[in-house]
Design a protein around this motif. Structure first.
Motif, short mmCIF file in Angstrom:
data_model
loop_
_atom_site.label_atom_id
_atom_site.label_comp_id
_atom_site.label_asym_id
_atom_site.label_seq_id
_atom_site.Cartn_x
_atom_site.Cartn_y
_atom_site.Cartn_z
N ALA A 3 0.85 -1.20 0.00
CA ALA A 3 0.00 0.00 0.00
C ALA A 3 0.88 1.25 0.00
O ALA A 3 0.61 2.20 -0.72
CB ALA A 3 -0.93 -0.01 1.20
N SER A 5 -6.66 -1.48 8.51
CA SER A 5 -7.87 -0.84 7.95
C SER A 5 -8.30 0.34 8.81
O SER A 5 -8.89 1.30 8.33
CB SER A 5 -9.05 -1.83 7.91
N THR A 47 -6.21 2.65 3.42
CA THR A 47 -6.63 1.41 2.75
C THR A 47 -7.53 0.61 3.67
O THR A 47 -7.25 0.45 4.85
CB THR A 47 -5.40 0.55 2.39
N THR A 58 -8.58 -3.01 -0.71
CA THR A 58 -7.71 -4.10 -1.17
C THR A 58 -8.25 -5.43 -0.68
O THR A 58 -8.56 -5.57 0.51
CB THR A 58 -6.27 -3.89 -0.66
N ASN A 70 -10.98 5.93 1.15
CA ASN A 70 -10.00 4.85 1.24
C ASN A 70 -9.99 3.97 0.01
O ASN A 70 -11.01 3.77 -0.64
CB ASN A 70 -10.32 3.96 2.45
N ARG A 71 -8.82 3.41 -0.27
CA ARG A 71 -8.73 2.36 -1.30
C ARG A 71 -9.20 1.06 -0.65
O ARG A 71 -9.08 0.89 0.55
CB ARG A 71 -7.29 2.18 -1.76
N TYR A 79 -9.09 -3.20 4.17
CA TYR A 79 -8.78 -4.56 3.71
C TYR A 79 -9.97 -5.51 3.88
O TYR A 79 -10.65 -5.49 4.89
CB TYR A 79 -7.59 -5.13 4.50
#
Length: 601
Positions: free
Chosen positions: A505, A566, A573, A546, A543-544, A575
């Motif tokens: 990340a 997270s 990110t 993943t 947030n991204r 998760y």
């Protein structure tokens, strides 16, 4: 910080719904009353998709466990076998069908539902036994990824690691790729795929091929996931061998969590009545469901066990204060208000009682001398102390005939932390184990060698210290109460697998190229083209997401570490975790042990 998983952008209900829809369609094909004969291993995973009420709506009147002999009496039109495609199960089904009373009227219809895939081999077998023609419907139910929680999916394929690394059987990898295709159909194409390890490379290749072969699978759904990270279990063999120290991890280590349920010794849960002096204690184990739907569990599950006690006592004060309120309720309105909150308060009180009991059970074990000694040796190995010679504690445990799995976990841990053992150290351990536990275990030792868990050091170079330093796998100043790093889940050791996810990340894997080369298997990156108009424009502060897929199993401590990432304020990110199976060191080693048939004489 309360878990905010449900408030994340990923909602796994669509996946559960798709599973239910497929089940309904199959049940509706078998018109009339039904009895289901279950392959016992499937009942747990199915329970997470469909409740009994759904089966009842579709005229399922009886349920039996698959076993040899005659089927139990049932006044139903259809008998449906729900089974995994395994030959030994086909033998039992053949027996069931052949013993069916042909003279009965009306005749019953047989159906078979293979989970997760139909198998030509099994159908051929049934044909040779002369029963294939008895089945009206032979279909498959593609139960690839089962939602276990708001951020957790598992295939519950118990032998995936063994199949991939010992038997070169890639069936489970095909199911993983299929499951990922299903996810993309529901949640949009995942634009970036990263991976590390041979199995990861394999799954990515299969996904790319499946996408090419079904050009119609170009979906117009806005992608929910930004990145998919595929990780082989053998990239990080160390983490599952160590004792997990989170609350949920310890429950799993000590009692074993099966499909979100745990069975606990009943004596701690008996209601204490005055003056009865424990005369009829319950004998049935106490069965509890553990997931984030329970507020208190969601709050403490991922904490280091040493931080759980203070949360429980704080909760106890809050709850007793809330119950005290009733004495201050004077007006009708206030009393009404109190009564309306009562169910929630009572649920909170019983949840607190349960977790206090569980914490007491765990504490009895974690404060024992044996637990402490075992943990000390583990931590010495992980921080690089005395990994290259025969360990006294391990020798003592063998001499006292401690459980074999405990010995194997420690010896494998030492081997992994030393990039293999010196040949004479390895031979010494093997000799001691075989002389104490029996020579039949040579097959198990063989399997552990083949899987890379136990090996002789080749080339005399130990890469582990370099990997440990570069990836900061050992932290001396770990804060268990208010952690600032993922190493809190093992009180000092940061799971290598999760560190790889964290570094991917930011700052990206380019920063650790050298270490990646030391770990087994290739690392790679693939991009999947998105149809125009579906490229993401990220909002400020968004947030991204993943998806981390562990091929070969994941532990609860690793899941806790990813949840911790997270929730980091500046993490950026979120998760979601997927795996072939939820494991701990014991279940993992057990899956690699040769099951020995008793001698025929």
């Amino acid at each position: 910080m309360a878990a905010h998983l449900s408030s994340g952008r990923v909602n796994l209900t669509a996946l559960r719904e798709a599973g239910r829809r497929e089940l309904r369609e199959f049940l509706d094909k078998c018109a009339g009353s039904k009895a289901i004969v279950w392959d016992e291993y499937l009942t747990g995973p199915f329970g997470l998709i469909a409740q009994y009420s759904l089966l009842k709506e579709h005229e399922v009147e009886k349920m039996f466990t698959l076993k040899p002999g005659r089927l139990p009496p049932a006044d139903v039109k259809n008998i449906i076998f729900f089974v995994r495609p395994k030959l030994e199960l086909m033998d039992i089904i053949t027996d069931n069908v052949l013993r069916e009373d042909r003279g009965r009227s009306p005749q019953r219809d047989f159906h078979i539902l293979f989970v997760p895939r139909r198998s030509l081999l099994c159908e051929q077998w049934l044909k040779e036994q002369g029963v294939l023609g008895s089945f009206i419907h032979r279909e498959q139910y593609s139960l690839d990824l089962i939602p276990f929680d708001g951020d957790l999916l598992s295939m519950e394929s118990e032998s995936a690691f063994k199949e991939c690394y010992l038997e070169s059987d890639q069936t489970s990898l095909y199911h993983a790729a299929k499951g990922l295709m299903t996810l993309q159909a529901l949640y949009g194409t995942i634009p970036q795929i990263f991976g590390k390890g041979d199995c990861a490379r394999h799954v990515a290749n299969m996904m790319i091929r499946m996408k090419r072969e079904f050009p119609g699978s170009q979906n117009s759904i806005f992608p929910v996931f930004d990145t998919l990270l595929l990780l082989d279990r053998n990239v990080d063999l160390l983490t599952p061998l160590a004792t997990q120290l989170t609350y949920e991890g310890l429950i799993d280590e000590i009692y074993g969590i099966q499909n979100t349920y745990v069975k606990l010794p009943p004596e701690k849960f008996a209601p204490k009545k005055q003056g009865e002096g424990g005369k009829d204690l319950p004998t049935e184990p106490k069965k509890l469901q553990l997931n984030s739907a329970e507020e208190l569990y969601a709050e403490i599950r991922d904490k280091n066990f040493n931080a759980v006690g203070s949360v429980l006592s704080k909760k106890a004060k809050i709850i007793s204060a809330a119950f005290e309120e009733r004495h201050h309720a004077k007006t009708v309105g206030e009393i009404k208000q109190f009564v309306s909150q009562l169910p929630h308060m009572q649920a909170a009180r019983s949840s607190l009682a349960n977790h206090t009991s569980i914490a007491e059970l765990i504490k009895d074990i974690t404060t024992s001398e044996d637990f402490f000694d075992n943990l000390t040796v583990e931590q010495e190995f992980m921080s690089g102390i005395d990994t290259d010679k025969v360990n006294n504690y391990i020798e003592d445990c063998i001499a006292q005939k401690h459980p074999l799995i405990k010995i194997l976990r420690l010896v494998c841990l030492q081997s992994v932390c030393n990039s293999g053992l010196k040949q004479k150290v390895l031979d010494h351990y093997k000799r001691e184990i075989l002389q104490t536990y029996g020579y039949e275990h040579i097959l198990t030792l063989n399997n552990l060698e083949k899987a890379g868990l136990l090996k002789a050091q080749t080339g005399g170079r130990n890469n582990y210290p370099t990997i440990r330093k570069t990836l900061r796998l050992w932290m001396d100043d770990v804060n268990e109460q208010n952690p600032n790093d993922i190493s809190y889940v093992y009180s000092g050791y940061a799971p290598l697998s999760v560190r790889l996810a964290q570094l991917l990340a930011r700052p990206g894997w380019r920063s650790i190229e050298e270490v990646l080369k030391m770990l087994p298997g290739p690392h790679f990156e693939e991009r999947q083209q998105l149809p125009t108009g579906l490229q993401k424009k990220r909002q400020q502060g968004e947030n991204r997401v993943t998806l981390v897929f562990f091929l070969g199993g994941v532990t609860y401590a690793e899941i806790a570490a990813l949840r911790f990432l997270s929730q980091m304020e500046d993490g950026g990110t979120e998760y979601i975790i997927a795996t072939t199976k939820l494991i701990n060191g014991t279940t993992w080693i057990k899956s690699l042990m040769e099951k020995l048939e008793p001698a025929p004489f």
